[in-house]
Design an enzyme around this catalytic site. Structure first.
Site, PDB file in Angstrom:
ATOM      1  N   ILE A  87      72.570  31.790  67.612  1.00  0.00           N
ATOM      2  CA  ILE A  87      71.409  30.965  67.233  1.00  0.00           C
ATOM      3  C   ILE A  87      71.221  31.029  65.715  1.00  0.00           C
ATOM      4  CG2 ILE A  87      68.908  30.648  67.489  1.00  0.00           C
ATOM      5  CD1 ILE A  87      69.209  31.721  70.380  1.00  0.00           C
TER       6      ILE A  87
ATOM      7  N   ASN B 154      73.970  43.103  61.299  1.00  0.00           N
ATOM      8  CA  ASN B 154      74.870  44.268  61.387  1.00  0.00           C
ATOM      9  C   ASN B 154      76.163  43.931  62.129  1.00  0.00           C
ATOM     10  OD1 ASN B 154      74.077  44.138  64.012  1.00  0.00           O
ATOM     11  ND2 ASN B 154      73.271  46.218  64.150  1.00  0.00           N
ATOM     12  N   LEU B 155      76.333  42.658  62.475  1.00  0.00           N
ATOM     13  CA  LEU B 155      77.539  42.151  63.136  1.00  0.00           C
ATOM     14  C   LEU B 155      77.810  42.826  64.480  1.00  0.00           C
ATOM     15  CD1 LEU B 155      79.845  41.702  60.005  1.00  0.00           C
ATOM     16  CD2 LEU B 155      78.510  39.977  61.188  1.00  0.00           C
TER      17      LEU B 155
ATOM     18  N   ILE C 145      68.162  46.274  61.317  1.00  0.00           N
ATOM     19  CA  ILE C 145      66.701  46.426  61.343  1.00  0.00           C
ATOM     20  C   ILE C 145      66.319  47.772  61.950  1.00  0.00           C
ATOM     21  CG2 ILE C 145      66.064  43.972  61.352  1.00  0.00           C
ATOM     22  CD1 ILE C 145      65.818  44.194  64.446  1.00  0.00           C
TER      23      ILE C 145
ATOM     24  N   SER D 152      60.463  34.147  73.654  1.00  0.00           N
ATOM     25  CA  SER D 152      61.227  33.642  74.807  1.00  0.00           C
ATOM     26  C   SER D 152      60.302  33.168  75.914  1.00  0.00           C
ATOM     27  CB  SER D 152      62.081  34.790  75.331  1.00  0.00           C
ATOM     28  OG  SER D 152      62.511  34.521  76.636  1.00  0.00           O
TER      29      SER D 152
ATOM     30  N   TYR E  57      63.424  42.376  78.951  1.00  0.00           N
ATOM     31  CA  TYR E  57      63.643  41.513  77.782  1.00  0.00           C
ATOM     32  C   TYR E  57      62.368  40.725  77.466  1.00  0.00           C
ATOM     33  CZ  TYR E  57      65.111  37.256  75.369  1.00  0.00           C
ATOM     34  OH  TYR E  57      65.197  36.195  74.505  1.00  0.00           O
TER      35      TYR E  57
ATOM     36  N   LYS F 190      59.620  40.825  74.094  1.00  0.00           N
ATOM     37  CA  LYS F 190      59.168  39.678  73.302  1.00  0.00           C
ATOM     38  C   LYS F 190      57.636  39.587  73.311  1.00  0.00           C
ATOM     39  CE  LYS F 190      63.193  38.202  72.013  1.00  0.00           C
ATOM     40  NZ  LYS F 190      63.585  38.197  70.595  1.00  0.00           N
TER      41      LYS F 190
END
Ligand code: UDP
Length: 321
Positions: free
Chosen positions: A12, A32-33, A52, A117, A141, A145
């Protein structure tokens, strides 16, 4: 406008970066890949490899650069996975985001666009879901959020920290100009998994239950093209700058497709047979989720332009084929 985009190398994120650059912003990507893809780091941006979850990474970032606003997309996004590995979601989505909010406030940044979300709603009491619907997530999850939305509301009320909580429905599709080519690593969501089957990277799809209360028994979701989603971030930022308020809006398209309908469209577009097995339901899943997006339309003038299913699947297949 100088923007920090966390998670800007992600699926995204890389689309949001394109939307921000198109608007003329200067962008720094902080990623941070871990799930982001090096291929997706836009060459017109500054890239900082950091997490983060690391207060020292954050403090050295904010020491070196000044930002007008932050778009926060670094996070984990698979509801099913959050029920198996909640600690990863606690660490990334709650602790990491709180670190970021704290760093913003300490460094005089008071505008944040937050990727929330639809899973904050939980089991729908009515459809389509509008923002007034009760909030009672049934997967961890969704809880992560909601927890951040609640913190943001406190900080908005107490110290004027301004935010847009964007409640994403199911992000899908790829940039129509083929500028994003990096695939998601170890995807957990339906469309990339079906694409992996179509492109022979995976033998079969597991369909998590065919006994839901839907027309064909499989789960129905509201799939929104990621470019439409990305544009909403920039629209929300403009709105916050102009109006000096905080907002919470749904981003979906107000129509849904079942798992079997997604398979059918992928078969039609790719010409490949999608092998699948029906397996047990996944914990924390819901029958049908569909958005009412009239608030985003009313406040931001936002309309989804690329979110028909054919465009979503064609643009994704171009990347996977
Ligand atoms: N799904 C599935 N098999 C998979 C992944 C997803 O059957 O390997 C189903 C899932 O149960 C839901 C829909 O596809 O009905 C969309 O799931 P996804 O994980 O993409 O998004 P969610 O809505 O859960 O965030």
């Amino acid at each position: 406008m100088k923007l920090l985009i966390t998670g800007g190398a992600g699926y995204i994120g890389s689309h949001v970066v394109l939307a921000a650059l198109e608007k003329g912003s200067k962008v720094t990507i902080f990623d941070n890949l871990s799930t982001g893809n090096k291929k997706n780091i836009n060459k017109d941006c500054k890239f900082v490899n950091g997490s983060i979850n690391s207060l020292s990474d954050l403090s050295s970032l904010f020491k070196k650069e000044k930002f007008d606003a932050v778009i926060h997309l670094a996070g984990k996004k698979a509801a099913g996975e959050s029920m198996k590995n909640p600690l990863i979601y606690l660490e990334n989505n709650i602790i990491g985001t709180i670190n970021l909010i704290k760093s913003c406030i300490e460094n005089g940044i008071n505008i944040l666009i937050f990727s929330s979300s639809a899973s904050v709603y939980g089991e729908p009491k009515y459809l389509p879901l509008d923002e007034k619907h009760s909030l009672s997530p049934i997967n961890y999850y969704g809880y992560t959020k909601l927890a951040i939305e609640n913190h943001l509301k406190w900080f908005s009320d107490l110290i004027g920290f301004r935010y847009a909580a964007l409640r994403y429905f199911n992000a899908a599709g790829y940039d129509l100009e083929n500028r994003v080519l990096g695939l998601e690593k170890n995807p957990q969501n339906l469309i990339p998994i079906v694409m992996e089957v179509a492109s022979l990277q995976r033998d079969a799809l597991d369909i998590f239950g065919n006994d839901y209360k839907t027309k064909d028994g499989t789960g129905i979701r509201d799939y929104i093209h990621v470019t439409d989603l990305a544009k909403a971030h920039i629209d929300a930022l403009d709105y916050l700058l102009k109006k000096q308020v905080s907002i919470t809006v749904n981003l979906g398209v107000e129509r849904g497709y079942s798992v079997l309908e997604i398979i059918e469209m992928v078969t039609k577009i790719s010409g490949k047979k999608i092998e699948y097995n029906i397996v047990d339901r996944r914990k924390g899943d819901i029958d049908t989720i569909i958005a009412d997006y009239s608030l985003a339309n009313h406040l931001l003038g936002w309309v989804p332009e690329n979110s028909n299913l054919k465009t979503i699947i064609e643009s994704t297949w171009k990347v996977y084929a």
